[in-house]
Write an enzyme that holds these catalytic residues in place. Sequence first.
Site, short mmCIF file in Angstrom:
data_model
loop_
_atom_site.label_atom_id
_atom_site.label_comp_id
_atom_site.label_asym_id
_atom_site.label_seq_id
_atom_site.Cartn_x
_atom_site.Cartn_y
_atom_site.Cartn_z
N ARG A 1 6.27 -77.52 53.70
CA ARG A 1 8.03 -78.54 53.62
C ARG A 1 8.67 -78.39 54.98
O ARG A 1 7.78 -77.34 55.75
CB ARG A 1 8.83 -77.18 53.60
CG ARG A 1 10.19 -77.56 53.44
CD ARG A 1 11.63 -76.58 52.72
NE ARG A 1 12.07 -77.15 51.28
CZ ARG A 1 12.64 -76.96 50.57
NH1 ARG A 1 13.44 -75.49 50.72
NH2 ARG A 1 12.28 -76.93 49.56
N HIS B 1 11.38 -85.36 48.15
CA HIS B 1 10.48 -83.73 47.46
C HIS B 1 10.49 -84.53 46.17
O HIS B 1 10.96 -83.39 44.76
CB HIS B 1 12.37 -83.00 47.53
CG HIS B 1 12.31 -81.14 47.37
ND1 HIS B 1 10.86 -81.07 46.74
CD2 HIS B 1 13.57 -80.68 47.24
CE1 HIS B 1 11.57 -79.24 46.52
NE2 HIS B 1 12.32 -79.62 47.28
N LYS C 1 3.86 -71.88 69.63
CA LYS C 1 2.87 -72.06 71.08
C LYS C 1 3.06 -73.51 71.50
O LYS C 1 1.51 -74.05 72.02
CB LYS C 1 1.80 -71.60 71.17
CG LYS C 1 1.65 -69.88 70.69
CD LYS C 1 0.17 -70.02 70.71
CE LYS C 1 0.10 -68.32 70.26
NZ LYS C 1 -1.29 -67.99 70.03
N ARG D 1 13.52 -70.66 46.03
CA ARG D 1 12.99 -71.06 45.38
C ARG D 1 11.69 -72.07 44.88
O ARG D 1 10.78 -71.22 44.24
CB ARG D 1 14.01 -72.42 44.03
CG ARG D 1 15.07 -71.58 43.34
CD ARG D 1 16.01 -72.31 43.13
NE ARG D 1 17.23 -72.28 44.79
CZ ARG D 1 17.82 -71.67 45.05
NH1 ARG D 1 17.83 -70.88 44.10
NH2 ARG D 1 18.23 -71.55 46.27
N THR D 2 11.65 -73.14 45.99
CA THR D 2 10.39 -73.84 45.83
C THR D 2 9.41 -73.05 46.66
O THR D 2 8.05 -73.01 46.10
CB THR D 2 10.64 -75.56 47.03
OG1 THR D 2 12.24 -75.35 46.52
CG2 THR D 2 9.62 -76.19 47.39
C1 NCD Z 1 17.04 -78.29 47.87
C2 NCD Z 1 16.25 -79.22 48.71
O1 NCD Z 1 15.75 -78.39 49.11
O2 NCD Z 1 16.41 -79.88 49.01
N1 NCD Z 1 16.84 -77.47 46.62
C3 NCD Z 1 15.09 -76.82 46.53
O3 NCD Z 1 14.21 -76.93 47.20
N2 NCD Z 1 15.60 -76.46 45.24
C4 NCD Z 1 18.42 -78.65 47.75
C5 NCD Z 1 19.22 -78.08 48.65
O4 NCD Z 1 18.34 -77.41 49.87
O5 NCD Z 1 20.73 -78.09 48.79
#
Ligand code: NCD
Length: 329
Positions: free
Chosen positions: A128, A156, A107, A78-79
Amino acid sequence: MHQTNDMADSRGAAMPADNVDNGLYGQDILSVNQFDRKLLEYILDVGDEMRALVRRFGKANLLEGKILANLFYEPSTRTSSSFQAAMLRLGGRVIAINEVKYSSVTKGESLPDTIRTLESYCDVIVIRHPETGSAQTAGKAARIPVINAGDGAGEHPTQALLDLYTIADELKRLDGLKVAMVGDLKYGRTVHSLTRLLRNFEAEFAFVSPEQLRMPDYILDELKADNHTYAEYEDVHEVISDVDVLYVTRVQRERFPDPDDYERVKDFYVIDPELMAKAKQDMTVMHPLPRVYEIDTRVDDDPRAAYFRQMENGMYMRMALLAAVLGKA
Ligand code: NCD
């Protein structure tokens, strides 16, 4: 981005007149603590505009000529795809680095060097990374805006902003809410950010988790410091009839040092229709997704189940944030 309120771009050129100093222009988005209520109201409004724009036209050319680097060192559906879709719908382009194993990171390249590389090709970086604090490191290294899309068990922030947008959209208010967060409150970065963000509003918190997965003290201390009421529970039945928002989370298997500990707690909570029968009619059930065991699929048809709408809202809020940091909101 290490300079704040810089009205020149990274090469020192004056910005065109249509760039708006909206409080986010040129800024990193690393933690929800950088948002106050006024800024939140502004970005939620921009999110509304983006939703209307997508529903009416599907696209705009607001970010034409801009490039996003989408740098994902951890899995994401999703993100990652909502940031990409957000950029594409606003007319921008994306360099997607999802498989860091095919990049120079394997590397042995350091994060600051990777960031310096990407900033010479792009206008904004989304990152991320499994380590808490990594987004801060990236933000320091870059002269262009860096957006934290999850740093380990830290924060997040863009998820919390889309969560806030969803609460406002589902319940039509943001004050006077009783919010229960259920599941892995220790490793769940979404609940860390959302709790911090809701400190801007009148909210009462119920933290429901197994003893091993309690909300960290540094977050509880922040709530105490500004007189927010909270209580901790192990049993979701104790709170279900009282809550306006039930925010359910996945147990974060990848963060457990010992897999046996994960096995012991992985199906501690299951939200099912029997539990939902005890909840208020005008409440909302949210989940950042992915879900594993914690919400029975039979709940999906309940009108109070907002998690798929919440996921859709992610794209609108990420459109709003990209436009804002690039001075086009
Ligand atoms: C979350 C995350 O990555 O922290 N997912 C997301 O971004 N929608 C929650 C999760 O992974 O449980």
